[in-house]
Design a protein around this motif. Sequence first.
Motif, short mmCIF file in Angstrom:
data_model
loop_
_atom_site.label_atom_id
_atom_site.label_comp_id
_atom_site.label_asym_id
_atom_site.label_seq_id
_atom_site.Cartn_x
_atom_site.Cartn_y
_atom_site.Cartn_z
N GLU A 50 41.78 56.95 27.77
CA GLU A 50 42.44 57.48 28.98
C GLU A 50 43.71 56.71 29.25
O GLU A 50 43.91 55.61 28.74
N ASP A 51 44.57 57.30 30.07
CA ASP A 51 45.82 56.63 30.43
C ASP A 51 45.55 55.50 31.41
O ASP A 51 44.67 55.61 32.25
N ALA A 82 34.70 35.61 52.06
CA ALA A 82 34.94 34.83 50.84
C ALA A 82 35.47 35.78 49.78
O ALA A 82 34.80 36.75 49.41
N PHE A 83 36.69 35.51 49.32
CA PHE A 83 37.36 36.38 48.35
C PHE A 83 37.22 35.80 46.95
O PHE A 83 37.47 34.61 46.75
N HIS A 84 36.84 36.66 46.00
CA HIS A 84 36.65 36.20 44.62
C HIS A 84 37.59 36.92 43.68
O HIS A 84 37.61 38.14 43.64
N SER A 85 38.36 36.13 42.93
CA SER A 85 39.33 36.69 42.00
C SER A 85 39.14 36.04 40.64
O SER A 85 38.48 35.00 40.53
N PRO A 86 39.71 36.63 39.60
CA PRO A 86 39.66 35.98 38.28
C PRO A 86 40.38 34.64 38.33
O PRO A 86 41.01 34.31 39.34
N ASN A 87 40.31 33.89 37.23
CA ASN A 87 41.05 32.63 37.20
C ASN A 87 42.55 32.93 37.16
O ASN A 87 42.97 34.06 36.91
N ILE A 88 43.33 31.90 37.42
CA ILE A 88 44.77 32.13 37.65
C ILE A 88 45.48 32.51 36.34
O ILE A 88 46.56 33.11 36.38
N ASP A 89 44.86 32.26 35.18
CA ASP A 89 45.48 32.64 33.90
C ASP A 89 45.16 34.07 33.48
O ASP A 89 45.73 34.57 32.51
N ALA A 90 44.22 34.71 34.19
CA ALA A 90 43.82 36.07 33.80
C ALA A 90 44.93 37.06 34.12
O ALA A 90 45.65 36.91 35.10
N THR A 91 45.06 38.04 33.27
CA THR A 91 46.03 39.10 33.50
C THR A 91 45.39 40.19 34.35
O THR A 91 44.23 40.52 34.15
N ILE A 92 46.13 40.71 35.32
CA ILE A 92 45.59 41.76 36.19
C ILE A 92 46.11 43.11 35.71
O ILE A 92 47.29 43.43 35.85
N GLY A 93 45.22 43.90 35.12
CA GLY A 93 45.59 45.22 34.63
C GLY A 93 44.32 45.93 34.18
O GLY A 93 43.25 45.31 34.12
N PRO A 94 44.40 47.22 33.88
CA PRO A 94 43.20 47.95 33.44
C PRO A 94 42.59 47.31 32.19
O PRO A 94 43.33 46.92 31.27
N LEU A 95 41.26 47.20 32.14
CA LEU A 95 40.59 46.57 31.01
C LEU A 95 40.68 47.50 29.79
O LEU A 95 40.39 48.69 29.88
N LYS A 96 41.08 46.91 28.67
CA LYS A 96 41.25 47.71 27.44
C LYS A 96 39.94 48.40 27.05
O LYS A 96 39.94 49.51 26.53
#
Length: 353
Positions: free
Chosen positions: A315-316, A295-309
């Motif tokens: 850090e870079d 069972a794969f769990h991902s954020p909702n489809i509107d979420a942006t996928i990138g490093p959390l601010k």
Amino acid sequence: MESLPVPSVQAMVAATGEADVPPRYLRPAEAVTGIVNGEGEAQIPIIDYRRLLLELDRRGEESARLHQACQEWGFFQLINHSVPDDVVEGMKANIQQFFQLPAETKKLFAQERGQLEGYGQLFVVSEDQKLDWADMLYLYTQPPESRNTKFWPDQPVNFRSTLDRYSGAVKEIADSLLATMAENLGLKQEVIADRCVGGVQSVRMNYYPPCAQADKVIGFSPHSDADLLTLVLQVNHVQGLQIKRNGSWFPVRPVEGALIVNIGDIFEIFTNGRYRSIEHRAVVDPKEERLSSAAFHSPNIDATIGPLKELTADEDEAYKTVDHENFMRLFFATKLEGKSFLDRMKLKYSGSS
Ligand code: OGA
Ligand code: NI
């Protein structure tokens, strides 16, 4: 979704246990065996879900063990989880019975060209690519409105209702683990939880037939999962899951009743590499079939996928930021090759991207 090539029906259904393995399934010996390292009797960490729940909002010993497991292994077994026994047993029975149905019946739920869901194989992107010795059934399960019930088997008769209950129970566990993991990283729970409201869950049921030449085929090519967090149910007693650890393949020995949990690529990206997704594969048995369900769990489809601010103030950012839909499209359009997909999400990647 873009149109993806779907293998022909002959290629979709792996041969069963015969001595003659079709060439499309044969791998070079070194690709199959690799170095398998038992590390003696060592085992991936075991985390007690009941203890974790007692500690939610006041981090304690079990949460600390979870943090360590996430940092050092990326894989752990979750015992005392909250999926009711009858739901677990129902899932196991239904998955076994589904794959035993006549090919003609299973084909009623076959993948359609350009779609991911249904019975068949995934990540087949070219005609000359090697195939995995497995069949699978892949379904979107959450949010409920994303369900495409025409791909949901109606036999065994309680397949749909059991999967519905399993999906809800496992999502609850994933959300709760993510809450503790956020706290373990010094984040407010909401930082991840808000992105998982209406989060995407899909379930992949895997059937690995026995193969007389088990040392020449692979059940599931080496890969890391693209999601935040994966929860795997071992459906029968046959082992086959191996994780890449210190350069060797480390066999997972499932504990009775446990769920196997692993960190996916989105978690690695969110945390800017603090927790890493781990490469894993499945080998097949010469005599017995193996079944599992992820069972794969991902954020909702509107979420942006990138490093959390919240984690990259000092850090870079090591990974690109893309929208969720593009991220998934890229993932499914590539053949599985270790962590090569995640490498292309890295900002310092020097190859073509
Ligand atoms: C998966 C997976 C392993 C297994 O479905 O992503 O890695 O044990 N499955 O079948
Ligand atoms: Ni996987």
